[in-house]
Write a protein that holds these residues in place. Structure first.
Motif, mmCIF file in Angstrom:
data_model
loop_
_atom_site.group_PDB
_atom_site.id
_atom_site.type_symbol
_atom_site.label_atom_id
_atom_site.label_comp_id
_atom_site.label_asym_id
_atom_site.label_seq_id
_atom_site.Cartn_x
_atom_site.Cartn_y
_atom_site.Cartn_z
ATOM 1 N N PHE A 1 -2.001 12.294 37.653
ATOM 2 C CA PHE A 1 -1.801 11.589 36.152
ATOM 3 C C PHE A 1 -3.465 11.263 36.025
ATOM 4 C CE2 PHE A 1 1.664 9.655 38.789
ATOM 5 C CZ PHE A 1 3.286 9.671 37.795
ATOM 6 N N GLU A 2 -4.133 11.137 34.709
ATOM 7 C CA GLU A 2 -4.864 11.214 34.529
ATOM 8 C C GLU A 2 -5.641 9.766 34.235
ATOM 9 O OE1 GLU A 2 -8.476 12.551 31.477
ATOM 10 O OE2 GLU A 2 -6.524 12.881 32.063
ATOM 11 N N TYR A 3 -5.283 8.792 34.094
ATOM 12 C CA TYR A 3 -5.092 7.548 35.353
ATOM 13 C C TYR A 3 -4.401 6.023 34.474
ATOM 14 C CZ TYR A 3 -5.611 5.798 30.334
ATOM 15 O OH TYR A 3 -5.185 5.573 28.915
ATOM 16 N N ILE A 4 -4.099 5.400 35.769
ATOM 17 C CA ILE A 4 -3.204 4.442 36.275
ATOM 18 C C ILE A 4 -3.758 2.986 36.495
ATOM 19 C CG2 ILE A 4 -1.157 3.136 36.584
ATOM 20 C CD1 ILE A 4 -0.564 6.232 38.409
ATOM 21 N N ILE A 5 -3.307 2.143 35.170
ATOM 22 C CA ILE A 5 -4.118 0.609 35.293
ATOM 23 C C ILE A 5 -3.299 0.167 36.279
ATOM 24 C CG2 ILE A 5 -5.213 -1.648 33.927
ATOM 25 C CD1 ILE A 5 -5.627 0.953 31.232
ATOM 26 N N PHE A 6 -4.017 -0.805 37.067
ATOM 27 C CA PHE A 6 -2.212 -1.558 38.026
ATOM 28 C C PHE A 6 -2.853 -3.348 37.881
ATOM 29 C CE2 PHE A 6 -3.028 2.282 40.479
ATOM 30 C CZ PHE A 6 -2.193 2.724 40.647
ATOM 31 N N ARG A 7 -2.289 -4.023 37.434
ATOM 32 C CA ARG A 7 -2.215 -5.201 38.112
ATOM 33 C C ARG A 7 -2.564 -6.424 38.869
ATOM 34 N NH1 ARG A 7 1.802 -6.120 34.567
ATOM 35 N NH2 ARG A 7 3.392 -5.474 35.215
ATOM 36 N N GLY A 8 -3.708 -6.685 38.638
ATOM 37 C CA GLY A 8 -4.252 -7.067 40.502
ATOM 38 C C GLY A 8 -2.896 -7.865 41.283
ATOM 39 N N THR A 9 -2.267 -8.515 40.461
ATOM 40 C CA THR A 9 -1.569 -8.763 41.249
ATOM 41 C C THR A 9 0.270 -8.767 42.146
ATOM 42 O OG1 THR A 9 0.130 -9.423 38.422
ATOM 43 C CG2 THR A 9 -1.660 -11.346 39.573
ATOM 44 N N ASP A 10 -0.319 -7.139 41.541
ATOM 45 C CA ASP A 10 0.988 -6.481 41.657
ATOM 46 C C ASP A 10 0.064 -5.688 42.987
ATOM 47 O OD1 ASP A 10 2.951 -7.487 40.428
ATOM 48 O OD2 ASP A 10 2.690 -6.199 38.513
ATOM 49 N N ILE A 11 -0.942 -5.675 43.472
ATOM 50 C CA ILE A 11 -1.649 -4.914 44.475
ATOM 51 C C ILE A 11 -1.478 -5.662 45.733
ATOM 52 C CG2 ILE A 11 -3.736 -3.517 45.110
ATOM 53 C CD1 ILE A 11 -4.269 -3.445 42.539
ATOM 54 N N LYS A 12 -0.704 -5.084 46.418
ATOM 55 C CA LYS A 12 -0.611 -5.274 48.042
ATOM 56 C C LYS A 12 -1.354 -5.206 48.826
ATOM 57 C CE LYS A 12 2.456 -5.174 52.183
ATOM 58 N NZ LYS A 12 3.834 -4.581 52.609
ATOM 59 N N ASP A 13 -2.419 -4.451 48.805
ATOM 60 C CA ASP A 13 -3.624 -3.434 49.823
ATOM 61 C C ASP A 13 -4.439 -2.444 48.587
ATOM 62 O OD1 ASP A 13 -4.993 -3.227 52.164
ATOM 63 O OD2 ASP A 13 -3.966 -1.205 52.185
ATOM 64 N N LEU A 14 -4.533 -2.502 49.291
ATOM 65 C CA LEU A 14 -6.544 -1.540 48.450
ATOM 66 C C LEU A 14 -7.544 -1.364 49.215
ATOM 67 C CD1 LEU A 14 -7.993 -1.361 44.720
ATOM 68 C CD2 LEU A 14 -9.220 -1.372 46.572
ATOM 69 N N HIS A 15 -8.070 0.095 49.188
ATOM 70 C CA HIS A 15 -9.170 0.607 50.624
ATOM 71 C C HIS A 15 -9.781 2.002 50.241
ATOM 72 C CE1 HIS A 15 -6.255 2.536 52.813
ATOM 73 N NE2 HIS A 15 -7.295 3.128 53.083
#
Length: 95
Positions: free
Chosen positions: A62-76
């Motif tokens: 995908f060219e880009y995806i914008i994620f809602r912060g409240t729906d992110i479980k983990d990010l590293h």
């Protein structure tokens, strides 16, 4: 620049609350909208994570995806090698 986003241009691994893992390049963070945007994103599906709705990985990028912060479980951060040069003359880079 005092408002520079740390790790901008770094490879990021993100798991959503739906247990779907995504990998992409950190493109932006919008604190006002509580969103994280990744560019050149690949979905790895739910893999072996327990969920009532398993999702298969996808081959497309995908060219880009914008994620809602409240729906992110983990990010590293996977890789801190930035893809964009550190030149104060650069105003914007489209990845």
């Amino acid at each position: 620049m005092s408002n520079e986003i740390p790790y901008l241009g770094s490879k990021i691994s993100l798991i959503s609350k739906a247990e779907i893992r995504y990998e992409g390049v950190l493109y932006s963070i919008d604190a006002n909208e509580s969103t994280v945007a990744l560019a050149k994103v690949r979905s790895f599906g739910t893999e072996d994570r327990h969920t009532d709705h398993p999702v298969q990985p996808r081959d497309e990028i995908f060219e880009y995806i914008i994620f809602r912060g409240t729906d992110i479980k983990d990010l590293h951060v996977c890789d801190t090698n930035k893809l964009t040069p550190q030149d104060p003359a650069i105003v914007q880079v489209d990845i």
